[in-house]
Design an enzyme around this catalytic site. Sequence first.
Site, PDB file in Angstrom:
ATOM      1  N   GLY B  50      49.374  37.662  42.860  1.00 45.89           N
ATOM      2  CA  GLY B  50      48.041  38.157  43.166  1.00 45.89           C
ATOM      3  C   GLY B  50      47.220  37.100  43.886  1.00 45.89           C
ATOM      4  O   GLY B  50      47.492  35.910  43.780  1.00 45.89           O
ATOM      5  N   SER B  51      46.179  37.536  44.612  1.00 48.76           N
ATOM      6  CA  SER B  51      45.260  36.598  45.253  1.00 48.76           C
ATOM      7  C   SER B  51      44.123  36.253  44.290  1.00 48.76           C
ATOM      8  O   SER B  51      44.065  36.761  43.171  1.00 48.76           O
ATOM      9  CB  SER B  51      44.726  37.193  46.551  1.00 48.76           C
ATOM     10  OG  SER B  51      45.779  37.309  47.487  1.00 48.76           O
ATOM     11  N   GLY B  52      43.239  35.373  44.744  1.00 48.75           N
ATOM     12  CA  GLY B  52      42.156  34.909  43.881  1.00 48.75           C
ATOM     13  C   GLY B  52      42.465  33.554  43.259  1.00 48.75           C
ATOM     14  O   GLY B  52      41.671  33.029  42.483  1.00 48.75           O
ATOM     15  N   HIS B  53      43.660  33.007  43.602  1.00 44.66           N
ATOM     16  CA  HIS B  53      44.090  31.716  43.038  1.00 44.66           C
ATOM     17  C   HIS B  53      44.119  30.625  44.101  1.00 44.66           C
ATOM     18  O   HIS B  53      44.797  29.614  43.941  1.00 44.66           O
ATOM     19  CB  HIS B  53      45.484  31.840  42.441  1.00 44.66           C
ATOM     20  CG  HIS B  53      45.625  32.935  41.450  1.00 44.66           C
ATOM     21  ND1 HIS B  53      44.878  32.975  40.299  1.00 44.66           N
ATOM     22  CD2 HIS B  53      46.399  34.047  41.445  1.00 44.66           C
ATOM     23  CE1 HIS B  53      45.206  34.063  39.611  1.00 44.66           C
ATOM     24  NE2 HIS B  53      46.121  34.729  40.287  1.00 44.66           N
ATOM     25  N   ASP B 106      54.277  40.663  38.287  1.00 43.84           N
ATOM     26  CA  ASP B 106      55.054  39.813  39.187  1.00 43.84           C
ATOM     27  C   ASP B 106      56.534  39.840  38.824  1.00 43.84           C
ATOM     28  O   ASP B 106      57.393  39.965  39.695  1.00 43.84           O
ATOM     29  CB  ASP B 106      54.528  38.369  39.139  1.00 43.84           C
ATOM     30  CG  ASP B 106      53.167  38.240  39.795  1.00 43.84           C
ATOM     31  OD1 ASP B 106      53.016  38.682  40.943  1.00 43.84           O
ATOM     32  OD2 ASP B 106      52.242  37.697  39.157  1.00 43.84           O
ATOM     33  N   HIS B 212      43.665  34.534  35.395  1.00 50.91           N
ATOM     34  CA  HIS B 212      43.152  35.820  35.875  1.00 50.91           C
ATOM     35  C   HIS B 212      41.860  36.200  35.178  1.00 50.91           C
ATOM     36  O   HIS B 212      41.529  37.375  35.061  1.00 50.91           O
ATOM     37  CB  HIS B 212      44.158  36.938  35.608  1.00 50.91           C
ATOM     38  CG  HIS B 212      45.439  36.734  36.332  1.00 50.91           C
ATOM     39  ND1 HIS B 212      46.547  36.209  35.730  1.00 50.91           N
ATOM     40  CD2 HIS B 212      45.769  36.953  37.624  1.00 50.91           C
ATOM     41  CE1 HIS B 212      47.526  36.139  36.628  1.00 50.91           C
ATOM     42  NE2 HIS B 212      47.077  36.575  37.771  1.00 50.91           N
TER      43      HIS B 212
END
Lengths: 330, 330
Positions: B50-53, B106, B212
């Site tokens: 996922g993005s945001g990391h 994932d 997250h």
Amino acid sequence: MNRPDDIVREMLEGMALAFPDIIRLDSQWNNVYRRYRKPGNRVALVCGGGSGHEPAQAGYVGYGMLDAVAAGHVFTAPPAPQVLAAINEVANDVGVFVIITNYTGDVMNFGIAIKMASAKGVKLDYIIVNDDVSISDISKRRGTTITILINKIAGAAAEEGWSLEEVKRVAQKVLDNGRDIGVALTPCILPTTGKPTFELAYDEIEFGIGVHGEAGVKRMKYIQSRELAKIMVDAIADDLKLQKGDEVALVVQGTGGTPYMEKFVFYRDVRMYVESLGLKVFTSWIGEFFTSLDMQGARVAILRLDDELKRLLVAPAYTIAIRTPGIVVS
Amino acid sequence: MNRPDDIVREMLEGMALAFPDIIRLDSQWNNVYRRYRKPGNRVALVCGGGSGHEPAQAGYVGYGMLDAVAAGHVFTAPPAPQVLAAINEVANDVGVFVIITNYTGDVMNFGIAIKMASAKGVKLDYIIVNDDVSISDISKRRGTTITILINKIAGAAAEEGWSLEEVKRVAQKVLDNGRDIGVALTPCILPTTGKPTFELAYDEIEFGIGVHGEAGVKRMKYIQSRELAKIMVDAIADDLKLQKGDEVALVVQGTGGTPYMEKFVFYRDVRMYVESLGLKVFTSWIGEFFTSLDMQGARVAILRLDDELKRLLVAPAYTIAIRTPGIVVS
């Protein structure tokens, strides 16, 4: 943090522990010097100011940039004796060049230190950086991101052995061709008080902020990133009278608490709008360069370039925060 | 930002505009590949999630690290066909090594993609990273910062022409010797909803968080930086059974919205406590490596080193976020 009063010293200790090959910390003052001094026949560069703007300015001490930094307490100018100690540490026969941001306390304390050093025979000159385009009265404009570009470009010139007069000339050229503007999405919180520096609703933007959590020149409702990019770039382009075909360096940064995701989205929008104006982007810096504690927000700076500035901008540097060549992300 | 649905694509566009010499963006998927492919007789490394990391994982594509990244939407695993496209893009005769973080989505989507690629004859192997020490059940531990150290060390091995079996061996060695733990001082705010992921009072710390915005394993009142450093280092040192004299790499990072000042104070405290345990710090990374949007907080990771890991850790890399040799600040 631990005790709020210790935050600046402990931060500088952390930097010195991590990068002992680049900097050393003066244990009497919160001054940071290069670990290995530059040859004595090179102009020495001194900068400084209040803390809370990291990586400014201690992050810019090192090869190709600064020789000494006087770090004040959070958002507080370092006292004149501390600045004088920094000047004396690096003083030499060819001269010391002092880079001052245009805030009352800094201008006063650095000014006193310069007078005292001068009276003792130290050869020096200085520049007062006032690049913040959000204020129309030029004498009141604050010193922000262009300070870092002066550190870089004048630092490269000094490293090459330019005279004090020539270092000042190129620093002035950067100031004449560079402007900055900032917005906040949140205030910042002072470590000493635990209080925010102003109140802002969740859907509001504070436009034209300084770097000390001061309120800006106006408040507006949330707009999209690309609309904000247009307004901020236009303010700089108008003031600098940028022309189609001009080559520029772009600095797009967060203000301390801005996540990478938003920085890259905003960089995209700034870059696309800058290119739509017919400007050519020579290089970009994206990251955190002159921040305001934990504030969420963004700053944009544009520097109009000629061949001299281009060469010095990408000349080698090795500091904690900036290492060229190559595009910089910090 | 502009439209929340566009945030990942626009962020990747910003990265590709800034670093066209390092990465290129696949216009069909939100996949990022090296601009210039590695020779075909080298193991290719694929990561994602996922993005945001950010800068994870697209910031680690480039020489000496990853070959391909599949970027999902914010905090959402990329779908299996997207991962499969990334694998197929870099597949070659010597093999593909896939680095997967231990989250249900994932593990499932990367697993399906691996099975589909395998069925088509692609030679590959993988590792599931579960380094988050805050969860006692090892099978449930989440994949956090050690993922980046695997990207670095396995990436250096692959660049040198190691076999798929040897790349997997050294990746497993990093996982066996590395652990991470995180705390939050604020939740993060999801761009899609504008809502925080949990509630936290101003004087509370959420201990043992994931990446997250999940709530952690316990909540505690504010303590000083040096006390927090002790608790976090102890949790890792106990789990890894670190011994006096062990050499380690230290990673001290913010979680996306943490200012530099606090990162350097906290680094100082972590480093001093680690050294007080008789551990030797070989190198440190300080900055933002595997973040949670705009969350304020910190993560500490420790990797026990031997000569093989030390050499690969400082081997040359050229990516957006990590460029060695030298201590890394991002």
